[in-house]
Write an enzyme that holds these catalytic residues in place. Structure first.
Site, PDB file in Angstrom:
ATOM      1  N   GLY A 101       0.799  -1.220   0.076  1.00  0.00           N
ATOM      2  CA  GLY A 101      -0.040  -0.105  -0.128  1.00  0.00           C
ATOM      3  C   GLY A 101       0.770   1.387  -0.023  1.00  0.00           C
ATOM      4  N   ARG A 102       1.498   1.536   1.158  1.00  0.00           N
ATOM      5  CA  ARG A 102       2.328   2.547   1.375  1.00  0.00           C
ATOM      6  C   ARG A 102       3.602   2.630   0.399  1.00  0.00           C
ATOM      7  NH1 ARG A 102       3.299   3.957   6.646  1.00  0.00           N
ATOM      8  NH2 ARG A 102       2.655   1.954   7.358  1.00  0.00           N
ATOM      9  N   ARG A 114      -0.818  11.321  11.528  1.00  0.00           N
ATOM     10  CA  ARG A 114       0.241  10.185  11.555  1.00  0.00           C
ATOM     11  C   ARG A 114       1.174  10.689  12.786  1.00  0.00           C
ATOM     12  NH1 ARG A 114       3.305   8.439   8.367  1.00  0.00           N
ATOM     13  NH2 ARG A 114       3.248   6.052   9.162  1.00  0.00           N
ATOM     14  N   CYS A 138      -7.842  22.390  17.502  1.00  0.00           N
ATOM     15  CA  CYS A 138      -7.688  22.696  18.895  1.00  0.00           C
ATOM     16  C   CYS A 138      -7.328  21.369  19.888  1.00  0.00           C
ATOM     17  CB  CYS A 138      -9.215  23.003  19.090  1.00  0.00           C
ATOM     18  SG  CYS A 138      -9.754  24.729  18.587  1.00  0.00           S
ATOM     19  N   GLU A 139      -5.912  21.386  19.674  1.00  0.00           N
ATOM     20  CA  GLU A 139      -5.484  20.037  20.331  1.00  0.00           C
ATOM     21  C   GLU A 139      -3.887  20.350  20.400  1.00  0.00           C
ATOM     22  OE1 GLU A 139      -7.970  17.459  20.072  1.00  0.00           O
ATOM     23  OE2 GLU A 139      -6.326  15.905  20.747  1.00  0.00           O
TER      24      GLU A 139
END
Ligand code: LLP
Length: 432
Positions: A292-293, A330, A361-362
């Protein structure tokens, strides 16, 4: 530059497969996912070449579409003669919507629903990768009702710890995926599958994890799988014809990463398979791989516009961008490494130590901490590299931020949009 398709033009701007990144940002807005179609097609061809070289063509490349799923990628996979691995009704639906040949689709999932299995059976997907004993019961009943026989592979836990991030390793015994070898569960699965009238056991599957650099874990997996194949033959007389070794090939996120070439991986695994085949007197099975990657990851570059810059003396400088964990979770999830640059200053040296912060907001909404970029100012275009896998597919609307558009670029051709930017209207579409 991390990859060949990246460059710098006479204006000092970053280029992606020949397209000026600053121009792309102006034309389509930011944040923007840009993908090199050349890279994607090239990676598919590399994998095919090595299957031809080491397995005499007796194999199949299945693109793990959880890494990047949209209509256009399924069309490209069709053109490149790849099959696809889907893990949900939604991925299957997307593949079907562009007429993907169903015999080249394999359907995964550790908790497939009745509806998903029925969808797979109704559409005659090539293989269902059965993840557990109860799924076999469910699948046989569904197939019987539809008056069909379903070809399956059984997902095995080979008991291999692939030394990758805790959350992205899957082949060890304590995993929610697959059937265990040690407990006899896998063998029981085979026996059950052979008894069912509407199930046609074709192969066994394993996936040991993701972003793996060495060839050893893959070699061990091949060894374990082949040994199991022999055990099945001995105990049941049945000869399994297919082995699917999953995906997980590592890519370069930063200059410090040095993955082995796919050719090297294929040759090492083929050596094990050939040796085991001779030792055990069992013909070489058809081989499947599910990268995939490795197919889409390097191809992606995300473009952002730099906004607020906050220098905290003796601590760090936060360089804020107009996206963040909503388009790339990620770093927040896995502390993944990334490299970045200022696309409109790409020819200049990267000497400015920055922490790239998103707009959610984190506090944990960061793309990278303490990384070197060119000296930024508000309004600059920032490029983050190797974002083609598990960025768009893991994006969210946290803080009701619309998902960015995706643009494909190709050397010598005009850029083209393949996924439109979400609008505010899209965000309220399902609200009552
Ligand atoms: N096959 C199976 C059965 C898988 O579970 C996976 C990935 C693949 C193939 C493809 O693996 P790849 O070649 O892309 O490494 N969200 C995480 C990755 C989760 C991978 C899950 N399974 C990340 O962002 O790193």
């Amino acid at each position: 530059m991390l990859y060949d398709f990246l460059g710098v033009n006479e204006k000092g701007n970053l280029t992606i497969s020949g397209s000026d990144a600053v121009h792309l940002a102006k034309k389509y807005g930011t944040p923007l996912y840009v993908m090199s179609e050349d890279y994607i097609r090239g990676a598919c061809r590399e994998f095919h070449k090595s299957i031809d070289k080491y397995y005499g063509g007796n194999g199949m490349v299945l693109f793990a579409s959880k890494a990047f799923s949209c209509k256009e990628i399924y069309r490209i996979m069709m053109q490149e003669n790849c099959g696809v691995d889907v893990v949900s009704g939604g991925e299957l639906y997307t593949a079907l919507s562009v007429g993907f040949p169903t015999e080249n689709i394999v359907f995964h999932g550790n908790n497939k629903s009745q509806d998903e299995l029925k969808m797979a059976v109704d559409n005659n997907v090539g293989r269902v990768i059965v993840d557990g004993l109860s799924e076999l019961d469910m699948l046989d009943a569904i197939a019987e009702k539809a008056n069909k026989t379903v070809s399956v592979m059984l997902r095995i836990k080979p008991g291999i710890d692939a030394h990758t991030h805790e959350f992205i390793k899957t082949g060890q015994i304590d995993s929610k995926f697959g059937l265990a070898l040690e407990t006899g569960e896998a063998l029981e699965g085979v026996k059950k599958a052979l008894e069912y009238k509407n199930i046609n056991l074709k192969g066994i599957h394993c996936h040991i994890g993701s972003q793996i650099f060495g060839t050893e874990p893959f070699e061990s997996a091949a060894d374990v799988m082949y040994t199991f194949l022999a055990k099945v033959k001995e105990e049941t007389g049945f000869c399994i014809e297919e082995i699917n070794l999953g995906g997980g090939f590592g890519i370069r996120y930063t200059e410090l990463d040095s993955p082995v070439s796919y050719d090297m991986y294929m040759s090492k695994v083929a050596e094990v398979m050939q040796r085991k085949s001779k030792e055990l007197g069992i013909p070489m099975p058809k081989i499947y791989i599910e990268p995939g990657r490795a197919i889409v990851g390097p191809a992606g570059v995300t473009l952002y516009t730099v906004g607020a810059i906050k220098a905290i003396p003796n601590i760090r400088t936060y360089v804020s961008i107009d996206g963040g964990m909503s388009d790339n979770p990620r770093y927040a999830l896995y502390q993944s490494d990334y490299e970045a640059c200022i696309a409109n200053k790409a020819a200049k040296p990267r000497k400015f130590l920055a922490t790239i912060a998103g707009k959610c907001c984190e506090s944990g909404d960061l793309i990278q901490e303490d990384t070197f970029i060119q000296k930024p100012k508000s309004g600059d275009i920032m490029a983050v590299f190797s974002t083609g896998a598990y960025n768009y597919t893991m994006a969210s609307n946290y803080n009701r931020i619309p998902r960015p558009a995706t643009v494909f670029v190709k050397e010598g051709e005009k850029s083209r949009i393949v996924i439109r930017r979400e609008t505010y209207e899209d965000l309220v579409r399902n609200d009552i």
